[in-house]
Design a protein around this motif. Structure first.
Motif, PDB file in Angstrom:
ATOM      1  N   HIS A  69     -35.803  51.104 -15.611  1.00 36.16           N
ATOM      2  CA  HIS A  69     -36.415  51.260 -13.749  1.00 36.16           C
ATOM      3  C   HIS A  69     -35.061  51.458 -13.025  1.00 36.16           C
ATOM      4  O   HIS A  69     -34.431  49.824 -12.467  1.00 36.16           O
ATOM      5  CB  HIS A  69     -37.777  50.374 -13.582  1.00 36.16           C
ATOM      6  CG  HIS A  69     -38.117  50.083 -12.358  1.00 36.16           C
ATOM      7  ND1 HIS A  69     -39.446  51.246 -11.794  1.00 36.16           N
ATOM      8  CD2 HIS A  69     -38.134  49.782 -11.266  1.00 36.16           C
ATOM      9  CE1 HIS A  69     -39.566  51.114 -10.880  1.00 36.16           C
ATOM     10  NE2 HIS A  69     -38.841  49.752 -10.618  1.00 36.16           N
ATOM     11  N   ARG A 116     -35.458  57.430  -8.873  1.00 32.11           N
ATOM     12  CA  ARG A 116     -35.797  57.762 -10.365  1.00 32.11           C
ATOM     13  C   ARG A 116     -35.174  57.061 -11.572  1.00 32.11           C
ATOM     14  O   ARG A 116     -34.087  56.603 -10.754  1.00 32.11           O
ATOM     15  CB  ARG A 116     -35.493  59.271 -10.152  1.00 32.11           C
ATOM     16  CG  ARG A 116     -35.941  60.241  -9.695  1.00 32.11           C
ATOM     17  CD  ARG A 116     -34.971  61.886  -9.536  1.00 32.11           C
ATOM     18  NE  ARG A 116     -34.677  62.077 -10.687  1.00 32.11           N
ATOM     19  CZ  ARG A 116     -34.198  63.547 -11.441  1.00 32.11           C
ATOM     20  NH1 ARG A 116     -33.716  63.786 -10.339  1.00 32.11           N
ATOM     21  NH2 ARG A 116     -34.081  63.868 -12.578  1.00 32.11           N
ATOM     22  N   ASP A 147     -44.102  63.998 -14.100  1.00 29.78           N
ATOM     23  CA  ASP A 147     -45.127  63.386 -15.179  1.00 29.78           C
ATOM     24  C   ASP A 147     -44.923  63.523 -16.336  1.00 29.78           C
ATOM     25  O   ASP A 147     -44.129  64.097 -17.176  1.00 29.78           O
ATOM     26  CB  ASP A 147     -46.037  64.221 -15.226  1.00 29.78           C
ATOM     27  CG  ASP A 147     -47.490  64.443 -15.575  1.00 29.78           C
ATOM     28  OD1 ASP A 147     -47.666  63.374 -15.729  1.00 29.78           O
ATOM     29  OD2 ASP A 147     -48.307  65.581 -16.353  1.00 29.78           O
ATOM     30  N   VAL A 195     -43.201  58.523 -18.124  1.00 33.13           N
ATOM     31  CA  VAL A 195     -43.748  58.436 -16.627  1.00 33.13           C
ATOM     32  C   VAL A 195     -44.867  57.448 -16.193  1.00 33.13           C
ATOM     33  O   VAL A 195     -45.012  56.174 -15.982  1.00 33.13           O
ATOM     34  CB  VAL A 195     -44.100  59.758 -15.644  1.00 33.13           C
ATOM     35  CG1 VAL A 195     -44.549  59.626 -14.588  1.00 33.13           C
ATOM     36  CG2 VAL A 195     -42.660  60.101 -15.646  1.00 33.13           C
ATOM     37  N   GLN A 196     -45.630  58.283 -17.697  1.00 30.08           N
ATOM     38  CA  GLN A 196     -46.521  57.353 -17.399  1.00 30.08           C
ATOM     39  C   GLN A 196     -46.886  55.976 -18.067  1.00 30.08           C
ATOM     40  O   GLN A 196     -47.012  54.744 -17.837  1.00 30.08           O
ATOM     41  CB  GLN A 196     -48.252  57.966 -18.931  1.00 30.08           C
ATOM     42  CG  GLN A 196     -49.356  57.521 -19.370  1.00 30.08           C
ATOM     43  CD  GLN A 196     -49.976  57.572 -19.978  1.00 30.08           C
ATOM     44  OE1 GLN A 196     -50.827  58.734 -19.278  1.00 30.08           O
ATOM     45  NE2 GLN A 196     -50.769  57.563 -20.633  1.00 30.08           N
ATOM     46  N   LEU A 235     -43.960  54.451 -18.141  1.00 29.72           N
ATOM     47  CA  LEU A 235     -42.674  53.046 -16.955  1.00 29.72           C
ATOM     48  C   LEU A 235     -44.271  53.203 -15.615  1.00 29.72           C
ATOM     49  O   LEU A 235     -44.099  51.866 -15.208  1.00 29.72           O
ATOM     50  CB  LEU A 235     -42.146  54.454 -16.394  1.00 29.72           C
ATOM     51  CG  LEU A 235     -40.682  53.598 -15.145  1.00 29.72           C
ATOM     52  CD1 LEU A 235     -40.359  52.647 -16.198  1.00 29.72           C
ATOM     53  CD2 LEU A 235     -40.167  54.269 -14.751  1.00 29.72           C
ATOM     54  N   ARG A 236     -45.332  53.990 -15.390  1.00 32.02           N
ATOM     55  CA  ARG A 236     -45.758  53.573 -14.162  1.00 32.02           C
ATOM     56  C   ARG A 236     -46.845  52.555 -15.053  1.00 32.02           C
ATOM     57  O   ARG A 236     -47.326  51.655 -13.907  1.00 32.02           O
ATOM     58  CB  ARG A 236     -46.368  54.744 -13.700  1.00 32.02           C
ATOM     59  CG  ARG A 236     -47.623  54.733 -12.528  1.00 32.02           C
ATOM     60  CD  ARG A 236     -48.072  55.588 -12.942  1.00 32.02           C
ATOM     61  NE  ARG A 236     -47.157  57.192 -12.180  1.00 32.02           N
ATOM     62  CZ  ARG A 236     -47.198  58.410 -12.321  1.00 32.02           C
ATOM     63  NH1 ARG A 236     -48.584  57.911 -13.700  1.00 32.02           N
ATOM     64  NH2 ARG A 236     -46.596  59.143 -11.801  1.00 32.02           N
ATOM     65  N   GLU A 237     -47.441  52.368 -16.122  1.00 31.09           N
ATOM     66  CA  GLU A 237     -48.690  52.071 -16.606  1.00 31.09           C
ATOM     67  C   GLU A 237     -49.019  50.633 -17.622  1.00 31.09           C
ATOM     68  O   GLU A 237     -49.891  49.854 -18.018  1.00 31.09           O
ATOM     69  CB  GLU A 237     -49.724  53.182 -17.105  1.00 31.09           C
ATOM     70  CG  GLU A 237     -50.225  53.488 -16.213  1.00 31.09           C
ATOM     71  CD  GLU A 237     -51.623  54.547 -16.628  1.00 31.09           C
ATOM     72  OE1 GLU A 237     -52.465  54.356 -18.095  1.00 31.09           O
ATOM     73  OE2 GLU A 237     -51.448  55.698 -15.648  1.00 31.09           O
ATOM     74  N   ARG A 238     -46.708  50.212 -17.150  1.00 36.30           N
ATOM     75  CA  ARG A 238     -46.698  49.425 -18.830  1.00 36.30           C
ATOM     76  C   ARG A 238     -47.666  49.429 -20.250  1.00 36.30           C
ATOM     77  O   ARG A 238     -48.308  48.206 -20.862  1.00 36.30           O
ATOM     78  CB  ARG A 238     -47.105  48.173 -17.598  1.00 36.30           C
ATOM     79  CG  ARG A 238     -45.667  47.221 -18.894  1.00 36.30           C
ATOM     80  CD  ARG A 238     -44.971  45.824 -17.644  1.00 36.30           C
ATOM     81  NE  ARG A 238     -46.477  45.307 -17.853  1.00 36.30           N
ATOM     82  CZ  ARG A 238     -47.005  43.879 -17.829  1.00 36.30           C
ATOM     83  NH1 ARG A 238     -45.736  43.528 -16.752  1.00 36.30           N
ATOM     84  NH2 ARG A 238     -47.467  43.044 -18.299  1.00 36.30           N
ATOM     85  N   THR A 262     -41.544  45.142 -14.956  1.00 39.37           N
ATOM     86  CA  THR A 262     -40.961  46.769 -15.800  1.00 39.37           C
ATOM     87  C   THR A 262     -39.659  46.790 -15.950  1.00 39.37           C
ATOM     88  O   THR A 262     -38.789  46.696 -14.594  1.00 39.37           O
ATOM     89  CB  THR A 262     -41.565  47.997 -15.758  1.00 39.37           C
ATOM     90  OG1 THR A 262     -43.412  47.141 -16.216  1.00 39.37           O
ATOM     91  CG2 THR A 262     -41.228  49.099 -16.866  1.00 39.37           C
TER      92      THR A 262
END
Length: 211
Positions: free
Chosen positions: A32, A37, A60, A64-65, A67-70, A110
């Motif tokens: 991260h 990016r 997407d 990406v999911q 990283l974003r939602e852990r 994260t």
């Protein structure tokens, strides 16, 4: 991992160990990056970098999911994957059939994602997920520690540079410490240049940068 000297060395140790501990062909780490990016500092094969950059460009995909939602994201078979059809087609074309993305996180937030890739379907079962989770937790702590130490070294170096630059100004213009620092700060603001860089230029050229 915990004995590696810097961030790049640490993440390289992570992906190298992942290939030994898990039944997969490829591994990679995406970190991260605040305000930008994700960075891709370590992969075991160019295939992983291509998969990562494809997702970053599209904004997407499982990386990406994750990283974003852990959350851990498992794709048992890319031929059956319906959530990200374009991504699935891309990775199939690269010979990847199984994917496991595991978040790297600490209590502070994260850190990144550990990505694991197999050429066969159903490579990652419950045992592999458990091992990947344990590896990711150790990796997250190791990477976070390496980053803190690296940032500390940068901060110490910057302080030394500013101190040297202040000494030059104090001697040349008969300024006190506060006045010399304010001069550097003003040049930094006027030129939209980091204070460390202004100090370095003064040390190298023995003159302040032009405004």
């Amino acid at each position: 991992m915990h004995e590696a000297e810097g961030v790049e060395e640490t993440v390289q140790a992570v992906v190298d160990f992942a290939l030994q501990a898990l039944n997969c062909e490829y591994a990679g780490v995406a970190l991260h990056a605040a305000g930008g990016r994700p960075e891709v500092p370590a992969v075991t094969d160019p295939t992983v970098a291509e998969i990562y950059h494809f997702q970053m460009a599209a904004g997407d995909g499982p990386l990406v999911q994750c990283l974003r939602e852990r959350t851990t994201v498992l794709v048992p078979d890319t031929f059956e994957e319906k959530r990200w059809p374009e991504w699935a087609e891309k990775v199939r074309g690269l010979g990847v059939r199984s994917v496991l993305d595991v978040p790297l996180w600490t209590g502070s937030g994260t850190v990144g994602v550990l990505g694991l890739y197999g050429k066969s379907i159903d490579v990652f079962g419950p045992d592999e997920e458990a091992i990947a989770y344990i590896l990711a937790r150790h990796a997250a702590v190791a990477v976070a520690t390496a980053r803190r130490e690296e940032n500390l070294r940068v901060a110490v170096d910057a302080r030394k540079l500013v101190g040297q630059a202040m000494g030059i100004l104090m001697e040349r213009y008969n300024l006190n410490g506060d006045q010399a620092f304010q001069v550097l700060r003003r040049y930094s603001q006027d030129t939209n240049t980091k204070l460390r860089e202004v100090a370095q230029e003064l040390i190298d050229s023995r003159r302040l940068p032009r405004v």
